[in-house]
Design an enzyme around this catalytic site. Structure first.
Site, mmCIF file in Angstrom:
data_model
loop_
_atom_site.group_PDB
_atom_site.id
_atom_site.type_symbol
_atom_site.label_atom_id
_atom_site.label_comp_id
_atom_site.label_asym_id
_atom_site.label_seq_id
_atom_site.Cartn_x
_atom_site.Cartn_y
_atom_site.Cartn_z
ATOM 1 N N ASN A 9 42.728 42.522 46.800
ATOM 2 C CA ASN A 9 43.243 43.214 45.624
ATOM 3 C C ASN A 9 42.068 43.429 44.672
ATOM 4 O OD1 ASN A 9 44.500 44.097 43.317
ATOM 5 N ND2 ASN A 9 45.591 42.183 42.892
ATOM 6 N N LYS A 11 42.030 45.133 42.040
ATOM 7 C CA LYS A 11 42.466 45.280 40.647
ATOM 8 C C LYS A 11 41.776 46.503 40.010
ATOM 9 C CE LYS A 11 43.487 40.402 40.600
ATOM 10 N NZ LYS A 11 43.682 39.186 39.850
ATOM 11 N N HIS A 93 52.932 42.113 41.124
ATOM 12 C CA HIS A 93 51.797 41.241 40.815
ATOM 13 C C HIS A 93 52.000 40.632 39.419
ATOM 14 C CE1 HIS A 93 47.780 39.867 39.853
ATOM 15 N NE2 HIS A 93 47.582 39.808 41.159
ATOM 16 N N GLU A 95 50.069 40.240 37.054
ATOM 17 C CA GLU A 95 49.479 41.025 35.960
ATOM 18 C C GLU A 95 50.383 42.199 35.593
ATOM 19 O OE1 GLU A 95 45.657 41.449 37.858
ATOM 20 O OE2 GLU A 95 45.327 39.303 37.559
ATOM 21 N N GLU A 167 51.656 33.373 44.409
ATOM 22 C CA GLU A 167 50.470 33.316 43.559
ATOM 23 C C GLU A 167 50.806 32.606 42.251
ATOM 24 O OE1 GLU A 167 47.484 36.571 44.504
ATOM 25 O OE2 GLU A 167 49.016 37.558 43.321
ATOM 26 N N GLY A 173 42.508 34.157 38.889
ATOM 27 C CA GLY A 173 41.335 34.513 38.103
ATOM 28 C C GLY A 173 40.806 33.384 37.234
ATOM 29 N N SER A 213 42.538 32.482 43.018
ATOM 30 C CA SER A 213 41.183 31.920 43.113
ATOM 31 C C SER A 213 40.811 31.500 44.537
ATOM 32 C CB SER A 213 41.020 30.754 42.140
ATOM 33 O OG SER A 213 41.174 31.196 40.799
HETATM 34 P P1 PGA Z 1 42.050 35.956 42.099
HETATM 35 O O1 PGA Z 1 43.262 36.989 42.072
HETATM 36 O O2 PGA Z 1 41.695 35.743 43.540
HETATM 37 O O3 PGA Z 1 40.947 36.617 41.319
HETATM 38 O O4 PGA Z 1 42.542 34.684 41.458
HETATM 39 C C1 PGA Z 1 44.291 36.888 43.003
HETATM 40 C C2 PGA Z 1 45.308 37.938 42.735
HETATM 41 O O5 PGA Z 1 45.530 38.278 41.565
HETATM 42 O O6 PGA Z 1 45.931 38.473 43.667
#
Ligand code: PGA
Length: 261
Positions: A9, A11, A93, A95, A167, A173, A213
């Site tokens: 992803n 983003k 997601h 976000e 997640e 993140g 992460s």
């Molecule tokens: P990240 O994001 O690996 O940067 O923690 C994972 C995600 O949002 O799918």
């Protein structure tokens, strides 16, 4: 048998000018038998990534999609617009939930459109820190799954290849990852929720990914868990070295689970 899925992803990162090369580099370094690879760039880079991946067995996915087919929705992208550009889509997601107020009901509508349009959905669920500290993570995820899936035909969603990504929001993140045992417990919880929704044998056949992460240094901890079928990777998915390490470990799991021919 469930596939091993490694999904990137990106983003809101990359431009159409650099996305193709990044995708090509990642693809060339992640070829592992039995590992399903997906790259989800921003909408505007879908075409570049699709073209760059011609001849590679790597799926291209969108990071979101609108729940209507067309209309007065300034700035949005619908399922028909993704035809020829993407075959996967990330839905719900955290976000999108946090910054764009997406609700479980809305995510359910997106899911319907995505599946009707032939896209393979990766449905994201996960609790925030306060919910985990209160021991409510399984309840939260159950409510998210129920909100998006209830009343929908399990066989149809299973046939569409629905993937669930667990997640935990506190791990996204932040550099703080869940433990493998937590991911396994939540994969079990996801499948228990699916069974409660009447999914029967489809529950066990549904891939559950961990996200939050994930790096080449910690992927092993998750893939060592029998209920975890891969990862949704954010930050590390922009780094070819990281993706190569993650895919290499996924290849070991694929062989161990009898997926690599
Ligand atoms: P990240 O994001 O690996 O940067 O923690 C994972 C995600 O949002 O799918």
């Amino acid at each position: 048998m469930r596939p091993i899925v490694i999904a990137a992803n990106w983003k809101m990162n990359t431009t159409p000018a650099d996305a193709g090369e990044l995708a090509r580099t990642i693809a060339s370094r992640t070829r592992q038998a039995g590992v399903t690879r997906v790259i989800c760039p921003p909408y505007v880079s879908l075409a570049a990534v699709r073209d760059a991946l011609a001849g590679e067995e790597v799926g291209v996915g969108a990071q979101n999609v609108h729940h209507e087919l067309a209309g007065a929705y300034t700035g949005e992208v619908s399922v028909p617009m993704l035809a020829g550009l993407a075959t996967w889509v990330i839905l719900g997601h955290s976000e999108r939930r946090a910054y764009f107020a997406e609700t479980d009901a809305l995510i359910g509508k997106k899911l319907d459109r995505a599946v009707a349009g032939g896209l393979r959905p990766i449905l994201c669920v996960g609790e925030v820190l306060a919910e985990r500290e209160a021991g409510r993570e399984a309840q939260v995820v159950d409510a998210q799954l129920r909100g998006a899936l209830e009343g929908r035909d399990p066989a149809t969603l299973a046939a569409a290849g629905l993937v669930i990504a667990y997640e935990p929001v506190w791990a996204i993140g932040t550099g703080k990852n869940a433990r493998g045992a937590d991911a396994q417990a939540m994969a079990d919880a996801v499948r228990a929720s699916l069974r409660a929704l009447g999914w029967g044998s489809h529950a066990d056949a549904t891939p559950v990914l961990y996200g939050g992460s994930v790096t080449s240094a910690n992927i092993e901890e998750f893939l060592a868990e029998p209920g975890v079928d891969g990862a949704l990777i954010g930050g590390a998915s922009l780094k070819p070295d990281e993706m190569a390490g993650i895919a290499a470990r996924a290849g070991i799991t694929a062989r161990a689970r009898g997926l690599a021919s």
